[in-house]
Design an enzyme around this catalytic site. Structure first.
Site, PDB file in Angstrom:
ATOM      1  N   THR A  98     -23.611 -99.328   8.369  1.00 55.92           N
ATOM      2  CA  THR A  98     -22.818 -99.923   7.287  1.00 55.92           C
ATOM      3  C   THR A  98     -23.658-100.203   6.038  1.00 55.92           C
ATOM      4  O   THR A  98     -23.116-100.519   4.988  1.00 55.92           O
ATOM      5  CB  THR A  98     -22.179-101.258   7.743  1.00 55.92           C
ATOM      6  OG1 THR A  98     -23.236-102.114   8.205  1.00 55.92           O
ATOM      7  CG2 THR A  98     -21.188-101.045   8.856  1.00 55.92           C
ATOM      8  N   CYS A 133     -27.944-108.832   7.907  1.00 59.08           N
ATOM      9  CA  CYS A 133     -27.331-110.114   8.252  1.00 59.08           C
ATOM     10  C   CYS A 133     -28.362-111.112   8.759  1.00 59.08           C
ATOM     11  O   CYS A 133     -29.437-110.740   9.189  1.00 59.08           O
ATOM     12  CB  CYS A 133     -26.303-109.934   9.377  1.00 59.08           C
ATOM     13  SG  CYS A 133     -24.786-109.143   8.836  1.00 59.08           S
ATOM     14  N   CYS A 151     -24.997-114.211  12.108  1.00 57.18           N
ATOM     15  CA  CYS A 151     -23.782-113.742  11.422  1.00 57.18           C
ATOM     16  C   CYS A 151     -22.611-113.648  12.395  1.00 57.18           C
ATOM     17  O   CYS A 151     -22.737-113.163  13.516  1.00 57.18           O
ATOM     18  CB  CYS A 151     -24.001-112.374  10.779  1.00 57.18           C
ATOM     19  SG  CYS A 151     -22.536-111.835   9.860  1.00 57.18           S
ATOM     20  N   ARG A 209     -18.604-108.979  13.876  1.00 53.63           N
ATOM     21  CA  ARG A 209     -18.615-108.307  15.177  1.00 53.63           C
ATOM     22  C   ARG A 209     -19.979-107.633  15.393  1.00 53.63           C
ATOM     23  O   ARG A 209     -20.546-107.073  14.459  1.00 53.63           O
ATOM     24  CB  ARG A 209     -17.512-107.239  15.175  1.00 53.63           C
ATOM     25  CG  ARG A 209     -16.997-106.844  16.532  1.00 53.63           C
ATOM     26  CD  ARG A 209     -15.601-106.199  16.390  1.00 53.63           C
ATOM     27  NE  ARG A 209     -15.612-105.090  15.424  1.00 53.63           N
ATOM     28  CZ  ARG A 209     -15.964-103.846  15.742  1.00 53.63           C
ATOM     29  NH1 ARG A 209     -16.349-103.549  16.965  1.00 53.63           N
ATOM     30  NH2 ARG A 209     -15.941-102.889  14.836  1.00 53.63           N
ATOM     31  N   ARG A 269     -27.999-103.783   1.812  1.00 49.96           N
ATOM     32  CA  ARG A 269     -27.446-104.840   0.970  1.00 49.96           C
ATOM     33  C   ARG A 269     -27.161-106.080   1.820  1.00 49.96           C
ATOM     34  O   ARG A 269     -26.827-105.951   3.007  1.00 49.96           O
ATOM     35  CB  ARG A 269     -26.125-104.383   0.336  1.00 49.96           C
ATOM     36  CG  ARG A 269     -26.271-103.427  -0.844  1.00 49.96           C
ATOM     37  CD  ARG A 269     -24.921-102.848  -1.252  1.00 49.96           C
ATOM     38  NE  ARG A 269     -24.356-102.001  -0.195  1.00 49.96           N
ATOM     39  CZ  ARG A 269     -23.257-102.285   0.496  1.00 49.96           C
ATOM     40  NH1 ARG A 269     -22.578-103.367   0.237  1.00 49.96           N
ATOM     41  NH2 ARG A 269     -22.812-101.472   1.440  1.00 49.96           N
ATOM     42  N   CYS A 326     -25.240-109.006   3.537  1.00 52.03           N
ATOM     43  CA  CYS A 326     -23.878-109.232   4.042  1.00 52.03           C
ATOM     44  C   CYS A 326     -23.208-110.325   3.213  1.00 52.03           C
ATOM     45  O   CYS A 326     -23.803-111.374   2.952  1.00 52.03           O
ATOM     46  CB  CYS A 326     -23.952-109.643   5.506  1.00 52.03           C
ATOM     47  SG  CYS A 326     -22.410-110.247   6.200  1.00 52.03           S
ATOM     48  N   CYS A 343     -22.439-113.680   5.712  1.00 49.95           N
ATOM     49  CA  CYS A 343     -23.448-114.665   6.140  1.00 49.95           C
ATOM     50  C   CYS A 343     -24.518-114.911   5.078  1.00 49.95           C
ATOM     51  O   CYS A 343     -25.361-115.791   5.249  1.00 49.95           O
ATOM     52  CB  CYS A 343     -24.094-114.227   7.460  1.00 49.95           C
ATOM     53  SG  CYS A 343     -25.057-112.713   7.340  1.00 49.95           S
TER      54      CYS A 343
END
Ligand SMILES: [Zn+2]
Length: 344
Positions: A33, A37, A41, A44, A66, A68, A71
């Site tokens: 993705t 995090c 976080c 899922r 990048r 999240c 969180c």
């Protein structure tokens, strides 16, 4: 767990457990993705094969990831700086600043600031200020000429509030504490054990001293103004219980203790008592279990301040890497206790 020696498997387990004590220690990069995090976080869990761990947000960003939006992992450092600033503010005032004042100082809303402060220190700002006052009161009591001076020195508005704050914390009235146990009756005995002569001493509330190789002289030095009474029928039952727990380590959590420490020290002692027999922990793990993963040194001194060996099992703390570390009564006793508990 000592964060310096975490493996990726450890980090993965921490991320699956969403363990917020490790927020700020590393970040979880999800390459499918393109985001990274905090360990905690709430999103899922990603597939393990898409995950790589980075020591810091900067490293994750250098790898093209990048932050999240959920969180906000890059905010951890900012949160910690805000909490540090607030702690300095609290420490430098006799009257604790209000939550609104602290929040204004850090630029957060009061409710958000309360949340991050509690997450990072394990205490609300008000509870932290209270614990700090108790700690200062204890330090002052050991040297102050009069109890009331100590109370005002520590930032309490009056004796009434002080006694209330101390209730159920020290197990001794402040005057008894200051004057080395005045007004207390301490029953004691030295029992022969396979680990050598063991001193056990107790107030009416519970065991206040357990040590090896000590006797009446050491006990007197610790509680110079208490009435020391050797033995006694009721005490014998407690003594037998304590000796049994040393000779065949098992369940001793029912034995009452009378201990005095700062709020953090008491949480460290609880954490020690929560270690299952046969297992060991590092100072870093005890600090984390006591709610402040960064307070490794303070966890070490809580260990050293432990008055009640074995029943507060400070022998279950070893150095990172497996080195046994130290023990107040000698490494031989520590090694033997650990050996018995592991059933080897
Ligand atoms: Zn996230």
């Amino acid at each position: 767990m000592d964060t310096a020696t975490l493996t990726d498997d450890d980090r993965w387990r921490i991320a699956l457990a969403k363990d917020r004590r490790y927020d700020g220690q590393f970040v979880t990069g999800v390459h499918s993705t393109g985001i990274y995090c905090r360990p905690s976080c709430a999103a899922r869990p990603p597939l393990r094969r898409n995950v790589r761990f980075y020591a810091s947000p900067a490293e994750a960003e250098a790898a093209g990831l990048r932050a999240c939006l959920r969180c906000k992992p890059a905010d951890v450092a900012r949160d910690e700086a805000a909490v540090r600033a607030a702690i300095e503010e609290i420490r430098s005032h006799d009257d604790a600043p209000s939550l609104a004042e602290l929040a204004a100082l850090t630029g957060y809303s009061a409710s958000h600031f309360q949340r991050i402060f509690t997450r990072i220190t394990g205490l609300s700002p008000a509870a932290y200020a209270r614990a700090l006052r108790e700690e200062r009161a204890r330090a002052a009591l050991s040297g102050a000429a009069r109890v009331n001076d100590a109370i005002y020195d520590a930032g309490y508005s009056g004796p009434g509030r002080f006694y209330k704050a101390m209730e159920g914390k020290m197990g001794m009235a402040p005057s008894a504490w200051r004057s080395g146990g005045r007004g207390e009756t301490i029953r004691w005995a030295v029992a022969p054990t396979t680990l050598g002569p063991m001193l056990v001493a107790a107030t009416a509330r519970g065991v206040c001293r357990l040590s090896f190789g000590e006797g009446r002289a050491e006990l007197e030095a610790r509680f110079p103004n208490a009435e020391l009474v050797e033995g006694g029928a009721e005490f014998e039952a407690l003594l037998a219980d304590v000796v049994a727990s040393v000779e065949s380590p098992g369940d001793f959590l029912h034995i009452p203790l009378d201990v005095q420490g700062t709020a953090f020290q008491e949480r460290c002692w609880q954490a020690l008592r929560a270690i299952p027999p046969g297992e060991t922990r590092t100072y870093a793990e005890i600090a984390a279990a006591a709610g402040n993963p960064k307070a490794v040194r303070a966890a070490g001194s809580a260990n050293a301040r432990n008055n009640v060996a074995v029943l507060i099992p400070c022998h279950r703390v070893i150095r990172t890497g497996g080195d046994l570390g130290g023990y107040a009564y000698g490494l031989e006793i520590k090694r033997e206790l650990l050996k018995r508990e592991s059933g080897r």
